[in-house]
Scaffold this motif. Structure first.
Motif, PDB file in Angstrom:
ATOM      1  N   ARG A  30      31.408  21.542  47.242  1.00 63.12           N
ATOM      2  CA  ARG A  30      32.758  21.626  47.807  1.00 63.12           C
ATOM      3  C   ARG A  30      33.778  20.973  46.884  1.00 63.12           C
ATOM      4  NH1 ARG A  30      36.678  24.132  50.518  1.00 63.12           N
ATOM      5  NH2 ARG A  30      37.985  22.727  51.741  1.00 63.12           N
ATOM      6  N   ALA A  31      33.408  19.861  46.262  1.00 63.34           N
ATOM      7  CA  ALA A  31      34.342  19.141  45.392  1.00 63.34           C
ATOM      8  C   ALA A  31      34.790  19.994  44.216  1.00 63.34           C
ATOM      9  CB  ALA A  31      33.711  17.846  44.900  1.00 63.34           C
ATOM     10  N   ASP A  32      33.955  20.943  43.792  1.00 62.59           N
ATOM     11  CA  ASP A  32      34.288  21.783  42.637  1.00 62.59           C
ATOM     12  C   ASP A  32      35.240  22.913  42.987  1.00 62.59           C
ATOM     13  OD1 ASP A  32      32.648  20.339  40.871  1.00 62.59           O
ATOM     14  OD2 ASP A  32      30.890  21.521  41.407  1.00 62.59           O
ATOM     15  N   VAL A  33      35.369  23.235  44.290  1.00 56.11           N
ATOM     16  CA  VAL A  33      36.140  24.425  44.672  1.00 56.11           C
ATOM     17  C   VAL A  33      37.160  24.150  45.775  1.00 56.11           C
ATOM     18  CG1 VAL A  33      34.270  25.996  43.988  1.00 56.11           C
ATOM     19  CG2 VAL A  33      34.363  25.120  46.331  1.00 56.11           C
ATOM     20  N   GLN A  34      37.343  22.889  46.155  1.00 59.34           N
ATOM     21  CA  GLN A  34      38.190  22.612  47.311  1.00 59.34           C
ATOM     22  C   GLN A  34      39.657  22.958  47.082  1.00 59.34           C
ATOM     23  OE1 GLN A  34      37.669  18.490  48.231  1.00 59.34           O
ATOM     24  NE2 GLN A  34      38.435  17.760  46.257  1.00 59.34           N
ATOM     25  N   ASP A  35      40.058  23.119  45.820  1.00 56.35           N
ATOM     26  CA  ASP A  35      41.435  23.510  45.546  1.00 56.35           C
ATOM     27  C   ASP A  35      41.623  25.026  45.598  1.00 56.35           C
ATOM     28  OD1 ASP A  35      39.778  23.663  43.208  1.00 56.35           O
ATOM     29  OD2 ASP A  35      41.576  23.920  41.978  1.00 56.35           O
ATOM     30  N   LEU A  36      40.539  25.778  45.763  1.00 57.84           N
ATOM     31  CA  LEU A  36      40.611  27.243  45.794  1.00 57.84           C
ATOM     32  C   LEU A  36      40.749  27.692  47.244  1.00 57.84           C
ATOM     33  CD1 LEU A  36      37.760  28.047  43.240  1.00 57.84           C
ATOM     34  CD2 LEU A  36      40.209  27.676  42.798  1.00 57.84           C
ATOM     35  N   THR A  37      41.908  28.224  47.585  1.00 52.90           N
ATOM     36  CA  THR A  37      42.196  28.554  48.986  1.00 52.90           C
ATOM     37  C   THR A  37      42.628  30.001  49.195  1.00 52.90           C
ATOM     38  OG1 THR A  37      44.471  27.775  48.760  1.00 52.90           O
ATOM     39  CG2 THR A  37      42.841  26.169  49.505  1.00 52.90           C
ATOM     40  N   THR A  38      42.616  30.813  48.148  1.00 59.93           N
ATOM     41  CA  THR A  38      42.963  32.224  48.315  1.00 59.93           C
ATOM     42  C   THR A  38      41.690  33.068  48.312  1.00 59.93           C
ATOM     43  OG1 THR A  38      43.155  32.736  45.952  1.00 59.93           O
ATOM     44  CG2 THR A  38      45.113  31.819  47.058  1.00 59.93           C
ATOM     45  N   PRO A  39      41.674  34.159  49.063  1.00 60.74           N
ATOM     46  CA  PRO A  39      40.498  35.034  49.042  1.00 60.74           C
ATOM     47  C   PRO A  39      40.134  35.499  47.632  1.00 60.74           C
ATOM     48  CG  PRO A  39      41.896  35.606  50.891  1.00 60.74           C
ATOM     49  CD  PRO A  39      42.667  34.601  50.070  1.00 60.74           C
ATOM     50  N   ASP A  46      40.445  33.925  44.715  1.00 60.00           N
ATOM     51  CA  ASP A  46      39.710  32.882  43.989  1.00 60.00           C
ATOM     52  C   ASP A  46      38.310  32.703  44.555  1.00 60.00           C
ATOM     53  OD1 ASP A  46      41.672  32.311  42.135  1.00 60.00           O
ATOM     54  OD2 ASP A  46      42.537  30.655  43.287  1.00 60.00           O
ATOM     55  N   LEU A  47      38.186  32.726  45.873  1.00 57.64           N
ATOM     56  CA  LEU A  47      36.869  32.559  46.491  1.00 57.64           C
ATOM     57  C   LEU A  47      35.964  33.742  46.164  1.00 57.64           C
ATOM     58  CD1 LEU A  47      38.006  31.219  49.971  1.00 57.64           C
ATOM     59  CD2 LEU A  47      36.924  29.904  48.146  1.00 57.64           C
ATOM     60  N   TYR A  48      36.531  34.925  46.106  1.00 55.07           N
ATOM     61  CA  TYR A  48      35.770  36.124  45.747  1.00 55.07           C
ATOM     62  C   TYR A  48      35.139  35.959  44.366  1.00 55.07           C
ATOM     63  CZ  TYR A  48      34.929  41.177  45.026  1.00 55.07           C
ATOM     64  OH  TYR A  48      34.355  42.407  44.784  1.00 55.07           O
ATOM     65  N   ARG A  49      35.903  35.380  43.446  1.00 49.74           N
ATOM     66  CA  ARG A  49      35.391  35.221  42.077  1.00 49.74           C
ATOM     67  C   ARG A  49      34.410  34.057  41.956  1.00 49.74           C
ATOM     68  NH1 ARG A  49      39.139  33.877  38.355  1.00 49.74           N
ATOM     69  NH2 ARG A  49      40.650  33.203  39.911  1.00 49.74           N
ATOM     70  N   VAL A  50      34.755  32.897  42.513  1.00 41.63           N
ATOM     71  CA  VAL A  50      33.913  31.720  42.299  1.00 41.63           C
ATOM     72  C   VAL A  50      32.587  31.836  43.042  1.00 41.63           C
ATOM     73  CG1 VAL A  50      34.665  30.218  44.207  1.00 41.63           C
ATOM     74  CG2 VAL A  50      34.067  29.216  41.977  1.00 41.63           C
ATOM     75  N   HIS A  51      32.572  32.574  44.163  1.00 37.30           N
ATOM     76  CA  HIS A  51      31.317  32.781  44.886  1.00 37.30           C
ATOM     77  C   HIS A  51      30.595  34.067  44.445  1.00 37.30           C
ATOM     78  CE1 HIS A  51      31.367  29.446  47.725  1.00 37.30           C
ATOM     79  NE2 HIS A  51      32.658  29.645  47.914  1.00 37.30           N
ATOM     80  N   ALA A  52      31.109  34.718  43.408  1.00 33.28           N
ATOM     81  CA  ALA A  52      30.463  35.913  42.836  1.00 33.28           C
ATOM     82  C   ALA A  52      30.184  36.965  43.903  1.00 33.28           C
ATOM     83  CB  ALA A  52      29.169  35.519  42.114  1.00 33.28           C
ATOM     84  N   LEU A  53      31.234  37.336  44.632  1.00 35.55           N
ATOM     85  CA  LEU A  53      31.070  38.229  45.775  1.00 35.55           C
ATOM     86  C   LEU A  53      31.209  39.708  45.433  1.00 35.55           C
ATOM     87  CD1 LEU A  53      32.992  36.155  48.470  1.00 35.55           C
ATOM     88  CD2 LEU A  53      30.554  36.124  47.895  1.00 35.55           C
ATOM     89  N   GLY A  54      31.413  40.028  44.165  1.00 38.17           N
ATOM     90  CA  GLY A  54      31.566  41.426  43.786  1.00 38.17           C
ATOM     91  C   GLY A  54      30.256  42.112  43.461  1.00 38.17           C
ATOM     92  N   PHE A  55      29.173  41.760  44.152  1.00 39.81           N
ATOM     93  CA  PHE A  55      27.849  42.335  43.890  1.00 39.81           C
ATOM     94  C   PHE A  55      27.755  43.744  44.485  1.00 39.81           C
ATOM     95  CE2 PHE A  55      27.746  39.564  47.626  1.00 39.81           C
ATOM     96  CZ  PHE A  55      27.244  40.412  48.610  1.00 39.81           C
ATOM     97  N   PRO A  56      26.784  44.546  44.029  1.00 34.42           N
ATOM     98  CA  PRO A  56      26.639  45.904  44.559  1.00 34.42           C
ATOM     99  C   PRO A  56      26.444  45.896  46.073  1.00 34.42           C
ATOM    100  CG  PRO A  56      25.323  45.643  42.572  1.00 34.42           C
ATOM    101  CD  PRO A  56      25.837  44.275  42.924  1.00 34.42           C
ATOM    102  N   GLY A  57      27.199  46.752  46.755  1.00 32.06           N
ATOM    103  CA  GLY A  57      27.100  46.832  48.203  1.00 32.06           C
ATOM    104  C   GLY A  57      27.813  45.725  48.947  1.00 32.06           C
ATOM    105  N   THR A  58      28.662  44.983  48.257  1.00 31.27           N
ATOM    106  CA  THR A  58      29.318  43.834  48.884  1.00 31.27           C
ATOM    107  C   THR A  58      30.190  44.250  50.068  1.00 31.27           C
ATOM    108  OG1 THR A  58      30.797  41.935  48.515  1.00 31.27           O
ATOM    109  CG2 THR A  58      31.283  43.968  47.290  1.00 31.27           C
ATOM    110  N   PRO A  59      30.193  43.443  51.137  1.00 34.82           N
ATOM    111  CA  PRO A  59      31.112  43.691  52.238  1.00 34.82           C
ATOM    112  C   PRO A  59      32.440  42.960  52.059  1.00 34.82           C
ATOM    113  CG  PRO A  59      29.586  41.971  52.863  1.00 34.82           C
ATOM    114  CD  PRO A  59      29.208  42.394  51.465  1.00 34.82           C
ATOM    115  N   PHE A  60      32.580  42.233  50.948  1.00 32.88           N
ATOM    116  CA  PHE A  60      33.774  41.438  50.704  1.00 32.88           C
ATOM    117  C   PHE A  60      34.800  42.226  49.874  1.00 32.88           C
ATOM    118  CE2 PHE A  60      30.223  38.430  50.980  1.00 32.88           C
ATOM    119  CZ  PHE A  60      30.693  37.514  51.915  1.00 32.88           C
ATOM    120  N   THR A  61      36.068  41.824  49.990  1.00 35.70           N
ATOM    121  CA  THR A  61      37.117  42.319  49.101  1.00 35.70           C
ATOM    122  C   THR A  61      37.938  41.126  48.618  1.00 35.70           C
ATOM    123  OG1 THR A  61      38.864  42.589  50.764  1.00 35.70           O
ATOM    124  CG2 THR A  61      37.273  44.397  50.528  1.00 35.70           C
ATOM    125  N   PRO A  62      38.556  41.230  47.447  1.00 34.86           N
ATOM    126  CA  PRO A  62      39.383  40.121  46.950  1.00 34.86           C
ATOM    127  C   PRO A  62      40.578  39.816  47.845  1.00 34.86           C
ATOM    128  CG  PRO A  62      38.867  41.677  45.195  1.00 34.86           C
ATOM    129  CD  PRO A  62      38.449  42.325  46.475  1.00 34.86           C
TER     130      PRO A  62
END
Length: 386
Positions: A31-40, A42-58
């Motif tokens: 949490r300490a490494d990402v607590q300043d990231l508050t936009t979808p 940034d979270l999409y990128r730092v959590h590597a959510l763009g994987f095949p079949g992802t249900p997430f969007t930026p």
């Protein structure tokens, strides 16, 4: 106490908010490494959510779990890659899909270490937090303990009783009987099986605190049983894949819940090499495990800073990728441009620079053998490095 953060799919958020789901696994960051990231985005990128079949969007919304490390949680280093060649190069075991990096760090513009959490029960105090564009982050629910379950906040305020798995999470033995239990603020909270109410036994009454693991092999894959029930006259098991080979998991048609997390529902009779393991946990292990995680992450941060400072002496504004080295050897910073080179940094902050003509494995071999570059050799070169 180490606090972690993990993105959760819309389906898992719904399972929490509607059914009190209390199990998690997968990739996590501090949490300490990402607590300043508050936009979808940034979270999409730092959590590597763009994987095949992802249900997430930026554009979001994106929900995350924020939780402290519990004494029954265990982690794997997220080292490997997206090809078999990557596994040979890094010495890791994770074969997964991009944007997974296999370096032990998130695909982000700064160093954010990543680990893989093995199947675990939610830790007491876990919060489900929603991030949306144009709004402040808001807590949707908070997990109290194995007996109390989730407290849902907001417009649908209320409590979702716990429906815990008997196969994941802590047990306490009290009066010779083993009961589902959590460690909450230094106290052990036990689920009373007759009433469903929380009980807090005196420390002297607690004979043992442990987790029961049921491990098995299914179609050649190492799995852990995370649930069991009767269906049509046979016992069915929910199993979680403990290996990290996405090719094998998908070839056998396991259900991909999210990046790196594969499960299946199978007949109990299809499992082989079944073994029941009691993992005893000393009640002081929670703080000890957190301290070890903090120390490990702090060491990585320190070595990355050393490597960045050394590259700053060689060239201006380098674009650096960070790779955690196997066997606790340190880190490697790669200047990701033509002629950029690599710097390997050891835990004692000694370093080896190799030019871009030297491949990663050759450089690692020399570094492992003790070859180092004298610090006075790191000098400013405006023309880059060869």
């Amino acid at each position: 106490m180490t606090t972690l953060q993990k993105a959760v799919t819309p389906a898992m958020s719904a399972a929490i908010l509607e059914h009190g789901f209390d199990r998690l696994s997968g990739f996590v960051v501090r949490r300490a490494d990402v607590q300043d990231l508050t936009t979808p985005g940034d979270l999409y990128r730092v959590h590597a959510l763009g994987f095949p079949g992802t249900p997430f969007t930026p554009d979001g919304p994106i929900d995350v779990l924020v939780f402290e490390v519990s004494p029954t949680m265990r982690f794997d280093d997220a080292i490997g890659g997206t090809t078999r060649e990557d596994l040979e190069r890094t010495g890791g075991v994770f074969l997964d899909r991009a944007p997974f990096t296999g370096t032990g760090f998130a695909p982000f513009e700064r160093a954010v270490p990543v680990w893989w959490l093995r199947p675990a029960r939610m830790a007491p105090g876990t919060q489900l937090v929603r991030f949306e564009n144009g709004r402040e982050p808001r807590v949707l629910a908070e997990y109290a303990d194995v007996a109390t379950g989730w407290r849902v906040l907001g417009n649908v305020a209320g409590r979702l009783p716990a429906s815990p798995s008997a196969y994941v999470g802590g047990y306490a033995k009290v009066g010779g009987a083993s009961r589902l239990a959590d460690l909450v603020g230094g106290r052990v909270v036990v689920l009373d099986p007759s009433t469903g109410a929380p009980l807090v036994p005196a420390p002297s009454e607690i004979e043992q605190f442990f987790e029961l693991e049921v491990l098995a092999v299914w179609n050649g894959l190492d799995v852990r049983v995370v649930g069991s029930w009767s269906q049509d006259g046979q016992t069915m098991n929910r199993v979680a894949y403990l290996g990290h080979d996405a090719d094998l998991a998908e070839a056998l048609r396991l259900q991909k819940l999210e990046a790196g997390v594969y499960e299946a529902t199978v007949p109990e009779a299809s499992l082989t090499e079944v073994r029941h393991t009691v993992v005893e946990v000393a009640l002081g292990d929670s703080a000890a495990g957190a301290s070890e995680a903090d120390a490990s992450a702090s060491t990585l941060d320190r070595l990355v800073d050393v490597g960045r400072a050394l590259f700053a002496k060689l060239t201006e504004n380098p674009t650096l990728n960070v790779i955690e080295l196997p066997d606790g050897l340190g880190v490697c910073l790669v200047h990701a441009v033509r002629g950029g080179g690599k710097i390997y940094v050891a835990p004692d902050e000694s370093a080896l620079f190799v030019g871009s003509a030297v491949d990663f494995e050759a450089g690692l071999g020399a570094f492992r053998d003790g070859v180092r570059t004298p610090l006075e050799k790191f000098t400013i070169s405006r023309g880059g490095n060869g």
